[in-house]
Design an enzyme around this catalytic site. Structure first.
Site, PDB file in Angstrom:
ATOM      1  N   CYS A  43       0.828  -1.213   0.000  1.00 50.24           N
ATOM      2  CA  CYS A  43       0.000   0.000   0.000  1.00 50.24           C
ATOM      3  C   CYS A  43       0.863   1.264   0.000  1.00 50.24           C
ATOM      4  O   CYS A  43       0.673   2.157  -0.819  1.00 50.24           O
ATOM      5  CB  CYS A  43      -0.931  -0.015   1.205  1.00 50.24           C
ATOM      6  SG  CYS A  43      -1.813   1.529   1.413  1.00 50.24           S
ATOM      7  N   CYS A  48      -1.367   1.718  -3.147  1.00 47.12           N
ATOM      8  CA  CYS A  48      -2.390   2.770  -2.982  1.00 47.12           C
ATOM      9  C   CYS A  48      -1.812   4.180  -2.901  1.00 47.12           C
ATOM     10  O   CYS A  48      -2.297   5.093  -3.582  1.00 47.12           O
ATOM     11  CB  CYS A  48      -3.186   2.545  -1.698  1.00 47.12           C
ATOM     12  SG  CYS A  48      -3.473   0.836  -1.276  1.00 47.12           S
ATOM     13  N   LYS A  51       0.205   5.393  -6.009  1.00 46.00           N
ATOM     14  CA  LYS A  51      -0.815   5.414  -7.090  1.00 46.00           C
ATOM     15  C   LYS A  51      -1.657   6.677  -7.013  1.00 46.00           C
ATOM     16  O   LYS A  51      -1.863   7.370  -8.001  1.00 46.00           O
ATOM     17  CB  LYS A  51      -1.672   4.149  -6.981  1.00 46.00           C
ATOM     18  CG  LYS A  51      -2.787   3.972  -7.988  1.00 46.00           C
ATOM     19  CD  LYS A  51      -4.085   4.641  -7.640  1.00 46.00           C
ATOM     20  CE  LYS A  51      -4.647   4.345  -6.287  1.00 46.00           C
ATOM     21  NZ  LYS A  51      -5.211   3.019  -6.107  1.00 46.00           N
ATOM     22  N   TYR A 180      -9.072  -3.156 -10.940  1.00 47.54           N
ATOM     23  CA  TYR A 180      -8.698  -1.881 -10.325  1.00 47.54           C
ATOM     24  C   TYR A 180      -7.392  -1.328 -10.923  1.00 47.54           C
ATOM     25  O   TYR A 180      -7.324  -0.183 -11.325  1.00 47.54           O
ATOM     26  CB  TYR A 180      -8.386  -2.080  -8.843  1.00 47.54           C
ATOM     27  CG  TYR A 180      -9.522  -2.223  -7.888  1.00 47.54           C
ATOM     28  CD1 TYR A 180      -9.976  -1.133  -7.162  1.00 47.54           C
ATOM     29  CD2 TYR A 180     -10.092  -3.457  -7.633  1.00 47.54           C
ATOM     30  CE1 TYR A 180     -10.979  -1.267  -6.212  1.00 47.54           C
ATOM     31  CE2 TYR A 180     -11.097  -3.600  -6.686  1.00 47.54           C
ATOM     32  CZ  TYR A 180     -11.533  -2.506  -5.976  1.00 47.54           C
ATOM     33  OH  TYR A 180     -12.513  -2.646  -5.046  1.00 47.54           O
ATOM     34  N   GLU A 184      -7.053   1.967 -13.249  1.00 49.04           N
ATOM     35  CA  GLU A 184      -6.454   3.156 -12.634  1.00 49.04           C
ATOM     36  C   GLU A 184      -5.210   3.602 -13.407  1.00 49.04           C
ATOM     37  O   GLU A 184      -5.028   4.794 -13.685  1.00 49.04           O
ATOM     38  CB  GLU A 184      -6.111   2.875 -11.168  1.00 49.04           C
ATOM     39  CG  GLU A 184      -7.358   2.718 -10.318  1.00 49.04           C
ATOM     40  CD  GLU A 184      -7.088   2.424  -8.853  1.00 49.04           C
ATOM     41  OE1 GLU A 184      -8.004   2.579  -8.043  1.00 49.04           O
ATOM     42  OE2 GLU A 184      -5.963   2.020  -8.503  1.00 49.04           O
ATOM     43  N   HIS A 439     -26.709  22.081  -0.665  1.00 46.81           N
ATOM     44  CA  HIS A 439     -26.838  22.711  -1.976  1.00 46.81           C
ATOM     45  C   HIS A 439     -25.826  23.851  -2.134  1.00 46.81           C
ATOM     46  O   HIS A 439     -25.614  24.587  -1.181  1.00 46.81           O
ATOM     47  CB  HIS A 439     -28.259  23.265  -2.113  1.00 46.81           C
ATOM     48  CG  HIS A 439     -28.530  23.856  -3.447  1.00 46.81           C
ATOM     49  ND1 HIS A 439     -28.666  23.085  -4.586  1.00 46.81           N
ATOM     50  CD2 HIS A 439     -28.664  25.147  -3.834  1.00 46.81           C
ATOM     51  CE1 HIS A 439     -28.881  23.881  -5.612  1.00 46.81           C
ATOM     52  NE2 HIS A 439     -28.878  25.122  -5.196  1.00 46.81           N
ATOM     53  N   GLU A 444     -26.075  16.082  -3.655  1.00 46.22           N
ATOM     54  CA  GLU A 444     -27.454  16.300  -3.207  1.00 46.22           C
ATOM     55  C   GLU A 444     -28.424  15.399  -3.975  1.00 46.22           C
ATOM     56  O   GLU A 444     -29.515  15.090  -3.508  1.00 46.22           O
ATOM     57  CB  GLU A 444     -27.872  17.772  -3.288  1.00 46.22           C
ATOM     58  CG  GLU A 444     -27.947  18.358  -4.668  1.00 46.22           C
ATOM     59  CD  GLU A 444     -28.223  19.873  -4.617  1.00 46.22           C
ATOM     60  OE1 GLU A 444     -29.265  20.267  -4.109  1.00 46.22           O
ATOM     61  OE2 GLU A 444     -27.359  20.649  -5.079  1.00 46.22           O
TER      62      GLU A 444
HETATM   63  P1  NDP Z   1      -8.374  -7.471 -10.066  1.00 44.98           P
HETATM   64  O1  NDP Z   1      -8.750  -8.780  -9.484  1.00 44.98           O
HETATM   65  O2  NDP Z   1      -9.128  -6.256  -9.706  1.00 44.98           O
HETATM   66  O3  NDP Z   1      -8.407  -7.579 -11.655  1.00 44.98           O
HETATM   67  C1  NDP Z   1      -7.713  -8.576 -12.348  1.00 44.98           C
HETATM   68  C2  NDP Z   1      -8.078  -8.441 -13.798  1.00 44.98           C
HETATM   69  O4  NDP Z   1      -7.302  -9.355 -14.564  1.00 44.98           O
HETATM   70  C3  NDP Z   1      -9.539  -8.763 -14.060  1.00 44.98           C
HETATM   71  O5  NDP Z   1     -10.019  -7.879 -15.035  1.00 44.98           O
HETATM   72  C4  NDP Z   1      -9.482 -10.179 -14.587  1.00 44.98           C
HETATM   73  O6  NDP Z   1     -10.534 -10.487 -15.453  1.00 44.98           O
HETATM   74  C5  NDP Z   1      -8.178 -10.151 -15.351  1.00 44.98           C
HETATM   75  N1  NDP Z   1      -7.525 -11.458 -15.487  1.00 44.98           N
HETATM   76  C6  NDP Z   1      -7.222 -12.319 -14.510  1.00 44.98           C
HETATM   77  N2  NDP Z   1      -6.596 -13.399 -15.024  1.00 44.98           N
HETATM   78  C7  NDP Z   1      -6.520 -13.202 -16.347  1.00 44.98           C
HETATM   79  C8  NDP Z   1      -6.003 -13.966 -17.437  1.00 44.98           C
HETATM   80  N3  NDP Z   1      -5.434 -15.140 -17.230  1.00 44.98           N
HETATM   81  N4  NDP Z   1      -6.104 -13.450 -18.682  1.00 44.98           N
HETATM   82  C9  NDP Z   1      -6.672 -12.259 -18.897  1.00 44.98           C
HETATM   83  N5  NDP Z   1      -7.189 -11.498 -17.915  1.00 44.98           N
HETATM   84  C10 NDP Z   1      -7.120 -11.955 -16.650  1.00 44.98           C
HETATM   85  O7  NDP Z   1      -6.819  -7.353  -9.772  1.00 44.98           O
HETATM   86  P2  NDP Z   1      -5.810  -6.145  -9.890  1.00 44.98           P
HETATM   87  O8  NDP Z   1      -4.527  -6.780 -10.287  1.00 44.98           O
HETATM   88  O9  NDP Z   1      -6.349  -5.043 -10.715  1.00 44.98           O
HETATM   89  O10 NDP Z   1      -5.733  -5.645  -8.387  1.00 44.98           O
HETATM   90  C11 NDP Z   1      -5.392  -6.553  -7.337  1.00 44.98           C
HETATM   91  C12 NDP Z   1      -6.142  -6.247  -6.072  1.00 44.98           C
HETATM   92  O11 NDP Z   1      -5.606  -5.062  -5.515  1.00 44.98           O
HETATM   93  C13 NDP Z   1      -7.620  -5.958  -6.307  1.00 44.98           C
HETATM   94  O12 NDP Z   1      -8.378  -7.103  -6.118  1.00 44.98           O
HETATM   95  C14 NDP Z   1      -7.943  -4.898  -5.314  1.00 44.98           C
HETATM   96  O13 NDP Z   1      -8.582  -5.494  -4.220  1.00 44.98           O
HETATM   97  C15 NDP Z   1      -6.625  -4.300  -4.919  1.00 44.98           C
HETATM   98  N6  NDP Z   1      -6.557  -2.906  -5.390  1.00 44.98           N
HETATM   99  C16 NDP Z   1      -7.413  -2.004  -4.877  1.00 44.98           C
HETATM  100  C17 NDP Z   1      -7.396  -0.694  -5.312  1.00 44.98           C
HETATM  101  C18 NDP Z   1      -8.343   0.275  -4.735  1.00 44.98           C
HETATM  102  O14 NDP Z   1      -8.910   0.023  -3.682  1.00 44.98           O
HETATM  103  N7  NDP Z   1      -8.593   1.414  -5.385  1.00 44.98           N
HETATM  104  C19 NDP Z   1      -6.452  -0.258  -6.321  1.00 44.98           C
HETATM  105  C20 NDP Z   1      -5.616  -1.296  -6.822  1.00 44.98           C
HETATM  106  C21 NDP Z   1      -5.673  -2.560  -6.363  1.00 44.98           C
HETATM  107  P3  NDP Z   1     -11.990 -10.921 -14.930  1.00 44.98           P
HETATM  108  O15 NDP Z   1     -12.621  -9.704 -14.330  1.00 44.98           O
HETATM  109  O16 NDP Z   1     -12.686 -11.356 -16.164  1.00 44.98           O
HETATM  110  O17 NDP Z   1     -11.775 -12.020 -13.945  1.00 44.98           O
END
Ligand code: NDP
Length: 462
Positions: A43, A48, A51, A180, A184, A439, A444
């Protein structure tokens, strides 16, 4: 009674580990905390916090454009990537220092080493090869980016880790994933002037979010100039003779890019941790299996945060750490509460959300009222920016409870926090209705949507 070197040995100096170590040490427990990289964890060091700083940096060009509508003439602007990196690194160093200081002030012993488990109560400090014992061992080692090793050329790609330290900003980037991190960073890179393409395997980005948020964000990102290729995956990445990378996709031909970033989820960091030696169970993804109180199957070993793959969010790891302290050291058994976690995607525009998406709510409740507003926020009037905000409340008709609240638009992340309180408190739509509007604000709308936009009965919109 057995005696140990420590009451608590924490492995991992991220959000969860540091909170548990600091609180236990503050109670007079003898605590050691081992970290192989930097205190603060994903983080603070490469997640986080940096980022969000990048998000701020990437928004300025729109601020400069918007200023004209408000009468400002902004001079020529220039972005310096190296300056941003240096400023960000300085801030991260400051925060890391605060994490260390918090531990030291509480009396915890900081060990800058990798630690591996040898048995239910023993740990080896890899740097010195010293073996120490502890009454309880807490594993809070987090996760790391899935390297997607089956992809030919994956070694040429970066993850979010490297994105924070690139020597120079690429002219173009292809980002794989629709979660995410992918979303982002697509907005960050685009905002900093990088030609950005997002490739996602499914029908629509952000699969776990409400459809209106997903579609609305997709449209907003495309309107800015981010290319989004859905129903597609990268099949091969190779070096181009003239520099840069060639990216072979399944359905959109071959693209070229300065960098390719993989954001395909994060895996628990359990390899080589000695879990087998201690007999700690992991699941098929390598995540440590824990019960409702973060206990592993070995009574003296506990785990929390991303390494348990429950909900990969910083505040969740911190909450789990506080529950661990209540349960193990304060005689007050407390289960982490994973229900109704408010969350934000720091895309541009942001998404702020808590509770169920419309689709998930429709599976759970026979009848819903959906209140939905889509409007141009006041801020965008004089600036002339074609930006829409979407607000949506999902209400269970039977008891009038708001079961989902979703916002797409500026400051949605800030609003999600307070919406989290309202849903946690079990507020009904009537509570929203009798709340006076503030407002003029965009939010709102949340308390002035008096009539349902539509109803959903047995999964069908009526
Ligand atoms: P996520 O789980 O959010 O997203 C992973 C993405 O990769 C999904 O779109 C998934 O598709 C895709 N994917 C997974 N495996 C494959 C594959 N073999 N081929 C193609 N696409 C694939 O993970 P992130 O890496 O973005 O983030 C990790 C974690 O970090 C998140 O779960 C989140 O909890 C945390 N995080 C939180 C943030 C915040 O609070 N703002 C910011 C950044 C990270 P599909 O959806 O179809 O499964």
């Amino acid at each position: 009674m057995a005696t140990y070197d420590y009451d608590l040995f924490v492995i991992g100096g991220g959000s969860g580990g540091v909170r548990a170590g600091r609180l236990a040490a503050g109670m007079g427990k003898k605590v050691a905390i081992a970290e192989e990289y930097r205190f603060g964890g994903t983080c603070v060091i490469r997640g986080c916090v940096p980022k969000k700083l990048f998000v701020y940096a990437s928004q300025f060009h729109e601020h400069f454009e918007d200023a004209a509508g408000y009468g400002w003439t902004v001079g020529e602007s220039h972005f310096d990537w190296k300056k941003l990196i240096a400023a960000k690194d300085k801030e991260i160093l400051r925060l890391e220092g605060l994490y260390r200081k918090g531990l030291e002030n509480a009396g915890a012993e900081i060990l800058e080493t990798r630690a591996e488990i040898l048995g239910p109560n023993t740990v080896r400090l890899v740097k010195t090869d010293k073996v120490v014992s502890a009454e309880r061992i807490l594993i809070a080692v987090g996760g790391s980016a899935n390297p997607h090793a089956s992809l030919p050329g994956h070694e040429l790609c970066i993850s979010s880790n490297e994105a924070f330290h690139l020597d120079e900003l690429p002219r173009s980037i292809v980002i794989a994933g629709g979660g995410y991190i992918a979303v982002e960073f697509a907005n960050i890179f685009h905002g900093l002037g990088v030609d950005t393409t997002l490739i996602y395997r499914g029908a629509e980005i952000l699969s776990r979010f409400d459809s209106d948020m997903r579609r609305g964000l997709h449209a907003a990102m495309e309107a800015k100039g981010i290319r989004i290729l859905c129903h597609d995956v990268i099949q091969n990445v190779s070096k181009l003779p003239a520099g840069g990378l060639s990216v072979e996709t399944k359905n959109h031909g071959t693209l070229s890019a300065g960098q390719v970033m993989l954001a395909l989820g994060r895996d628990p960091n359990t390899k080589g941790l000695g879990l087998e030696a201690a007999g700690v169970k992991v699941d098929e993804r390598g995540a440590i299996v824990v019960d409702d109180h973060s206990r592993t199957n070995v009574p003296s070993i506990f785990a929390l945060g991303d390494v348990t793959d429950r909900v990969q969010l910083t505040p969740v790891a911190i909450h789990e750490a506080m529950c661990f302290i209540e349960t193990e050291y304060k005689g007050n058994p407390t289960k982490p509460d994973h229900d109704l976690i408010a969350t934000a995607v720091f895309s541009q525009p942001e998404i702020g959300t808590v509770g169920l998406s419309e689709d998930d709510a429709a599976k759970q409740y026979p009848e819903l009222e959906v209140y939905r507003a889509e409007f141009r926020p006041m801020k965008a009037t004089l600036s002339g920016r074609q930006e829409k905000m979407i607000m949506k409340l999902i209400v269970n008709t039977a008891d009038r409870k708001v079961v989902g609240a979703h916002i797409l638009g500026h400051d949605a992340g800030e609003l999600a926090q307070i919406l989290g309180v309202t849903l946690k408190a079990g507020c009904t739509k009537d509570d929203f209705d009798r709340t006076m509007a503030v407002h003029p604000t965009a939010s709102e709308e949340l308390v002035t949507m008096y009539n349902p936009s539509y109803r959903v009965k047995n999964g069908e919109r009526v």
